[in-house]
Structures are given as structure tokens and as C-alpha cells.
Design a protein around this motif. Sequence first.
Motif: not given
Length: 272
Positions: A138, A110, A119, A122, A89
Motif C-alpha cells: 500500500v 494499492d 486501503q 482492500t 476498491q
Amino acid sequence: MKNTASFAAYKKSPNRSIKHSTYFETYDELFGRYRGKPITFVEIGVLGGGSLFMWREFFGEQARIIGIDLNPNAKKWEKDGFEIFIGSQSDEAFWQEVKQAVGPMDVVLDDGGHTYEQQIVTTEMLLDNIKDGGMLVVEDTHTSYMPGFGPKKYSFMRYVAQIMDRMHYRFSKISGPTDNRVWSVQVFESIVAFHINRDASNRVSAVTDNGGAHDNAVDFRHADNSAYGRLSRVYRESDALKKIPGVRPLALFVKDILSRAKGSGRVSRFFR
């Protein structure tokens, strides 16, 4: 927790899944409106596959459930009707391939590796691929306050704060770098949701008036007798002063200094 639809789906999954106890109310709050609809749902980080079955149970058979994982072992869940993509990712090229293959997504969750790089990359790669009315969520954002997930200067929650700053810069009287990809940011314990509404987030901010009766009420924002209040009244009530070149930015500068002096002692205790 136990009375939520997401927890019921979680418990019904035939394969192991690990979730924090505080997440289920948040799942119901965020995802409840998509249940029973033909959405495209993407989960990053499927581990033992239990969450894939959980989300199929929660959203219903019309939902297209897609899993993303770095472990090739996850491909085995394709036999159960899930679409699985294997890749990192934090790899932008991988996300380009996924977007090309999947198309627009309604919801992305996520639950991957939780490093700041993972994070943030992505989020950056997928925000433009979320459908209007959709969201990118997330979770496990508490890693922004833990060691071992990246340099704190570039933590995910600092990145979220930057997006929120740039959302506010869209206001017509503020200048700064703007971000029109996100309409709103919703923050829960350990979970951040980015909501997408492109028409609203690209709308120009302008003053409106409903045309109702006006009683000429005095605006009491400037009624206090502090130096800040007095300066505000002098500038607001003097048409001649406003016409002098350079007075407005000077007045704003002085007001800013005075407002800091006035308010710092009262609110500093809340910044600890």
C-alpha cells in the motif's frame, strides 16, 4: 532514484504516470526479485495508463499485468494487452468478483484513492488471496497523517499497528487476538508492505536449544539492584515461592508496575 530499474521503466513508459521521488528505491527493493518471472501483478489506480506500461517494462513480458480503476475509461488499455477491472476498491462484492476472475496474486500494489476505508477494505479482502512468497503493498500511506481521508481513529497506519500487535500475540506466552495472515510488515516512507509466508506465520513459537556446551553463565537481566531487579531474582531463585498458588500472576503484576516506574522517566522523552 535515477539509477533504479523502476525509474528507468517509469521514464520509458509512453503514457503519463505520477510517482513520488522516494518510491523508486523502495520499488526496486520490494519487486526486484520478481523481474523476468511469470507473476500476476495487480495495480489499483491506473489513471492515465502510464504505470501499466512501466510495470510491463520493469517485470518483463512474462508478467500478467492487471489494472483496477473506478473510471471506465481505463478499459481502453485492454487493447494493449492489460487486464482491466472497473469497480470500487471499498466494495467487498467487487473484490470477490475480481478474485474469482483473476485467481491467486503474487503482488498487489494499492495506488488507489488512499482513503482509510479504501486501503483497509482492500487489504482485508486481498490478504488471503496473495500467494506464498508474495506481498500486498500500500503506497501513499502518508494520508494517515493528513485531513480529508477518513476519521483518524481508523487511519490505515493505526490499522497496520493493530496487525503488528496481533502478529506479536502469536508468541506463546502472550494472550490476545492473533493474525496469522501476515508473516512480516515492512515499512518505508509512505509505503507499507505485507509479506506472506503461511507456513512461517502459522508456526508455533517454542523455545529451542542447539545442544551446544553450556558454561552456566549468569543471566544478567536480573543483575541490577533496583526493586525490579531484586524482586525478579527472589522469584526466579525461590522454588518454594513458585509453588504457592497465585504467586506467579501477583509477581508478574508487581514486576510490571515496578518496570513502568523504573523505565518511564528514561524513555518518555522518546515518545513525543
